[in-house]
Each structure stands twice: as structure tokens, then as C-alpha cells.
Design a protein around this motif. Structure first.
Motif, PDB file in Angstrom:
ATOM      1  N   MET A 250     -13.052   9.764  59.510  1.00 34.36           N
ATOM      2  CA  MET A 250     -12.071  10.690  58.948  1.00 34.36           C
ATOM      3  C   MET A 250     -11.191  11.347  59.999  1.00 34.36           C
ATOM      4  SD  MET A 250     -13.673  12.240  55.445  1.00 34.36           S
ATOM      5  CE  MET A 250     -15.382  12.427  55.901  1.00 34.36           C
ATOM      6  N   ASN A 251     -11.316  10.945  61.250  1.00 31.69           N
ATOM      7  CA  ASN A 251     -10.276  11.179  62.266  1.00 31.69           C
ATOM      8  C   ASN A 251      -9.858  12.642  62.448  1.00 31.69           C
ATOM      9  OD1 ASN A 251      -9.974   8.210  62.217  1.00 31.69           O
ATOM     10  ND2 ASN A 251      -8.883   8.560  60.315  1.00 31.69           N
ATOM     11  N   SER A 252     -10.827  13.562  62.433  1.00 28.08           N
ATOM     12  CA  SER A 252     -10.465  14.981  62.492  1.00 28.08           C
ATOM     13  C   SER A 252     -10.508  15.561  63.905  1.00 28.08           C
ATOM     14  CB  SER A 252     -11.411  15.798  61.601  1.00 28.08           C
ATOM     15  OG  SER A 252     -12.676  15.918  62.208  1.00 28.08           O
ATOM     16  N   GLY A 253     -10.966  14.787  64.886  1.00 28.08           N
ATOM     17  CA  GLY A 253     -11.012  15.287  66.259  1.00 28.08           C
ATOM     18  C   GLY A 253     -12.429  15.549  66.733  1.00 28.08           C
ATOM     19  N   PRO A 254     -12.635  15.539  68.047  1.00 26.40           N
ATOM     20  CA  PRO A 254     -13.987  15.565  68.624  1.00 26.40           C
ATOM     21  C   PRO A 254     -14.802  16.780  68.200  1.00 26.40           C
ATOM     22  CG  PRO A 254     -12.301  15.982  70.301  1.00 26.40           C
ATOM     23  CD  PRO A 254     -11.590  15.518  69.092  1.00 26.40           C
ATOM     24  N   GLY A 255     -16.024  16.509  67.734  1.00 27.80           N
ATOM     25  CA  GLY A 255     -16.964  17.568  67.381  1.00 27.80           C
ATOM     26  C   GLY A 255     -16.537  18.449  66.228  1.00 27.80           C
ATOM     27  N   ASN A 256     -15.670  17.963  65.380  1.00 34.77           N
ATOM     28  CA  ASN A 256     -15.059  18.837  64.376  1.00 34.77           C
ATOM     29  C   ASN A 256     -15.976  19.104  63.188  1.00 34.77           C
ATOM     30  OD1 ASN A 256     -13.059  20.431  63.196  1.00 34.77           O
ATOM     31  ND2 ASN A 256     -11.441  19.020  63.777  1.00 34.77           N
ATOM     32  N   ALA A 257     -15.432  19.865  62.243  1.00 32.36           N
ATOM     33  CA  ALA A 257     -16.211  20.443  61.132  1.00 32.36           C
ATOM     34  C   ALA A 257     -16.907  19.381  60.281  1.00 32.36           C
ATOM     35  CB  ALA A 257     -15.292  21.285  60.258  1.00 32.36           C
ATOM     36  N   SER A 258     -17.987  19.804  59.665  1.00 32.71           N
ATOM     37  CA  SER A 258     -18.799  18.924  58.826  1.00 32.71           C
ATOM     38  C   SER A 258     -18.518  19.181  57.348  1.00 32.71           C
ATOM     39  CB  SER A 258     -20.279  19.178  59.123  1.00 32.71           C
ATOM     40  OG  SER A 258     -21.125  18.559  58.174  1.00 32.71           O
ATOM     41  N   GLY A 259     -18.679  18.134  56.557  1.00 33.90           N
ATOM     42  CA  GLY A 259     -18.617  18.266  55.110  1.00 33.90           C
ATOM     43  C   GLY A 259     -20.012  18.319  54.527  1.00 33.90           C
ATOM     44  N   CYS A 260     -20.158  18.998  53.393  1.00 31.14           N
ATOM     45  CA  CYS A 260     -21.454  19.155  52.726  1.00 31.14           C
ATOM     46  C   CYS A 260     -21.322  18.853  51.242  1.00 31.14           C
ATOM     47  CB  CYS A 260     -21.966  20.587  52.851  1.00 31.14           C
ATOM     48  SG  CYS A 260     -22.473  21.042  54.487  1.00 31.14           S
TER      49      CYS A 260
END
Length: 430
Positions: A250-260
Motif C-alpha cells: 500500500m506504498n505509504s512510506g517506511p514504518g508507517n501507520a497500521s490498519g486494523c
């Protein structure tokens, strides 16, 4: 489809590709002045060009509005995360109220285990797959150690790994179900990676979830390598909970937010424990600063802290791109381009009289996403290093595996052909 191993055929596939224009939406690194062949979208996706404008918007709002950006920005920060509900629900097969964004992947799995791993002296075992991602293994062990000290069960017996049969690379579905049934009444939780990070094997989540529930266990999924890659139907399968990172497919950037994901059947369960925080409190009463926690009825009720908007901005740019295309079209191209890569690898292996490498990932398209894990019998790490120097960005895993993930948003069929030519040349010039 019958494939051919030549440039004209690959270029023809690209010309017919409905998603070909999206390749130009991404920024590629260069090696020796030439754009790389990028196979590591299963580790860190490329940056979409549109991402910068989403981040710049937040920066401008911060500069011009300061704290008022929470309520008066074009995309107000206090409900910024709500923009993810519909596109994420479509990516993972959920209802909008069942998904949210917060924290990072292992943090979220720990928080979800507060609700869904509640061991007793007799029901305390966790089933996971052999060679789960190390972060999951550390999480399981720390959760078991934490609970065993108060509950009193033997921590050495709590984690049950489903193993591959001798001489096989992948885990059989019947072995997973058999182990679930064998553990039986002692089973508290099944928590498996939806796609195994090492082999690329996709597990039958529907069947496994049903088997876990029959034993009275909760069933959750680590979807780090699944979200944005494979078809998911989390609501329909009655998965209890799941989490995923956003920086791979999903290409959001290094170490970025998680989905739940938390299934709707748990949303009104007031007996379900959770670690609470301000942002999970009733949205309409949040700013009344009340002492008694009243959770939002939905996955948002598992949020704890005010969300990192600068991190969410790149993720929003990406999920809106997914909404434009839809998972069905991405999966259609994923299947075709992964099959073409598999064909290229087999063609090279035949030309070289075999035994140079072996594909560990299942050949059945229903049992894989876009990753092919290739075991190198020949040059090993040296070949990987030479590929990198020749502009093929791939991924190395011990003891002797390279992982190739042709992400459908930005990889081309001509990339697959060019990779094959580079690989053959490097093997021949040992």
C-alpha cells in the motif's frame, strides 16, 4: 495463456495492460543512471508521486492554522482517519465500521491480543505457523510470558507451531486443521500470517477461521503481506480481528501507520477487555473530558491516541489510488505478471539444464499473491549482490532465498523479461 520469452511479447502484454498508466505515478530509484527493476514492494512500496501533495497539504495547514487545523483544515485532523474507512473496507472485505488506522503493526497486534488472547489455566494455547515473521514470534512469546506468570500455565507449552512436512516448502491446509482439532479445548487463539513472508504461501483463511471457531478459539490474522495483495473477505469469513502494515503493497512510506480490523460481532461486547485511550472514546463527547471511558462502537473504539496526521497523509494518497483501481483489477494483473515471471524463471532454468534455483512459492494462483520466493542452489548471496549492482532491487532471506514481488501498480511485463536476461547473464558469467 501461452507466454513467450522475448521482448516483443512482453511489450505487447504491457500495451494491453489496463493499469500501465499507473507505472508513471511512482518514483523509481536509479542505478548507474537507469531506472531499477523493483521487486521489493513486499518490503517497502515505491513512493507515489501524488504523496508529496498530501503531505504538503498537512504542512501548509499546520503553518497557516496551527491548532485550528484540527477543525478547519480542508481535511480536518480530528476526523482525518475516517477517510480511510470506505477504501480500506473495500481492500480487506469489511464494513467501514470494522476498520481503522492507528499505531504500527506489532503494536496493534499486541493491543488486539489484550481483547482476544485471554488465557485460562486450561485454555491458553496459541497456534501459529512455523517460521512466522520474527516480530510475531517475539510478540507471542512476550504475551505468553506475561500471562503465564499470573494465570499459572506452562509457557513452554503455550505456543504451538504448525510445521511443514519433511521435504516440503509449504504448510498443508489439512495439517493446520488437524492441529487445531488436536489442540482442541486448550486452544485460546489462532494467529497466523495470511501470507507467509518467507515462502509467499497464501493460507485458506476462511477454512482456518471456521476450524478455530469450532474449538471455541478466537482467530486473528497478521495481514502484513496480504493487505493490498490478495482478495480478502474478513467480514464474510467472520475473522475476529486482523492488522496489517501500510508500507508494503500500500506504498505509504517506511514504518508507517497500521490498519486494523475488528469484526462487528464484537463491537457491542462491553465485557471485552481493551487498553483504552482518549481517541477511542465516544466521538460526540470526547472533548467533554469525562473520566469514564465510553468506546466508539466500531474498530475506532480500539484507538488510543490522537493520530499522527503527517504519517496518515501518505497512506491516504495510496488508499485513494486503490479506490480508483479496485482490488479485482489489481489481482487480475498480479496473477498475469506473476505467472509471466514464473514462466521466465522456468525458461531460464531449462536453458541452464536446471538445478540453479527452485521456486518455493506454490504454483497454484489461489495459494499465492505476487511474491515468488526463489531458493538459489548455485551462487547464493553472491548472485543476489550482483543482481543489486545490475539494477535489480530484490530481497535476500537466509539461508539462500531471494524474494521477487512484481507489484501490479508499477511493475511491467518488460521488467520481467529484462530481469530474466540479467539473471541468465549473471549465472553464466559466474
Amino acid at each position: 495463456m501461452i507466454f513467450e520469452n522475448n521482448r516483443e511479447f512482453a511489450q505487447d502484454l504491457d500495451a494491453k495492460d489496463e493499469l500501465r498508466k499507473y507505472r508513471d505515478e511512482f518514483l523509481f530509484p536509479k542505478v548507474n543512471g537507469k531506472q531499477v527493476i523493483y521487486f521489493t514492494g513486499n518490503s517497502l512500496g515505491l513512493q507515489p508521486k501524488r504523496t508529496k501533495s498530501y503531505v504538503d497539504e498537512v504542512m501548509a495547514d499546520w503553518a497557516n492554522l496551527a491548532v485550528e487545523g484540527h477543525f478547519y483544515a480542508d481535511k480536518p485532523w480530528w476526523d482525518y482517519h475516517e477517510r480511510f474507512a470506505v477504501p480500506l473496507s473495500e481492500i480487506v472485505g469489511a464494513k467501514p465500521t470494522e476498520v481503522t488506522v492507528m499505531n504500527t503493526l506489532t503494536v496493534n497486534l499486541h493491543l488486539l491480543m489484550v481483547s482476544f488472547y485471554r488465557p485460562t489455566l486450561k485454555k491458553y494455547k496459541i497456534i501459529c505457523e512455523e517460521k512466522a515473521f520474527p516480530s510475531d514470534q517475539y510478540m507471542f512469546q512476550s504475551q505468553v510470558d506475561f500471562h503465564s506468570k499470573t494465570v499459572g500455565f506452562n509457557p513452554n507449552e503455550a505456543i504451538v507451531e504448525i510445521k511443514r512436512r519433511d521435504g516440503e516448502h509449504n504448510i498443508r491446509l489439512e495439517d493446520i486443521v488437524a492441529k487445531i482439532n488436536e489442540v482442541g479445548d486448550e486452544l485460546a487463539l489462532v494467529l497466523i500470517g495470511g501470507v507467509n513472508y518467507y515462502t509467499g504461501q497464501v493460507f485458506d483463511m476462511k477454512t482456518i477461521t471456521e476450524a478455530g471457531h469450532k474449538q471455541g478459539a478466537y482467530v486473528g490474522w497478521d495481514l502484513a503481506h496480504a493487505a493490498g495483495n490478495i482478495k480478502l473477505q474478513l467480514n464474510e469469513w467472520k475473522v475476529d480481528f486482523a492488522a496489517w502494515c501500510s508500507y508494503k503493497y500500500m506504498n505509504s512510506g517506511p514504518g508507517n501507520a497500521s490498519g486494523c480490523f475488528v469484526h462487528e460481532m464484537h463491537h457491542n461486547d462491553t465485557e471485552l477487555p481493551r487498553f483504552a485511550g482518549w481517541w477511542g472514546h465516544n466521538k460526540e463527547r470526547r472533548f467533554k473530558m469525562e473520566p469514564q471511558f465510553d468506546p466508539v462502537r466500531g474498530a475506532d473504539g480500539w484507538q488510543i491516541s490522537n493520530l499522527p496526521i503527517l504519517s496518515l497523509a501518505p497512506y491516504l494518497a495510496s488508499v485513494e489510488m486503490f479506490a480508483e483501481v479496485g482490488m479485482d483489477k489489481l489481482i487480475e494483473k498480479r496473477n498475469r505478471i506473476t505467472a509471466y515471471l514464473e514462466f521466465i524463471l522456468h525458461e531460464i532454468d531449462k536453458e541452464l539444464d536446471g538445478a540453479e534455483f527452485e521456486i518455493l512459492t506454490p504454483a497454484d494462483q489461489e495459494e499465492r499473491g505476487c511474491q515468488l520466493s526463489v531458493y538459489l542452489h548455485g551462487q547464493g548471496r553472491e548472485l543476489f549482490d550482483r543482481l543489486m549492482k545490475n539494477g535489480v532491487i530484490t530481497d535476500w532471506r537466509e539461508p539462500n532465498v531471494i524474494r521477487l514481488a512484481p507489484a501490479p501498480f508499477y511493475c511491467s511485463f518488460e521488467d520481467m523479461y529484462d530481469f530474466g536476461q540479467i539473471l541468465k547473464k549473471l549465472i553464466l558469467n559466474k
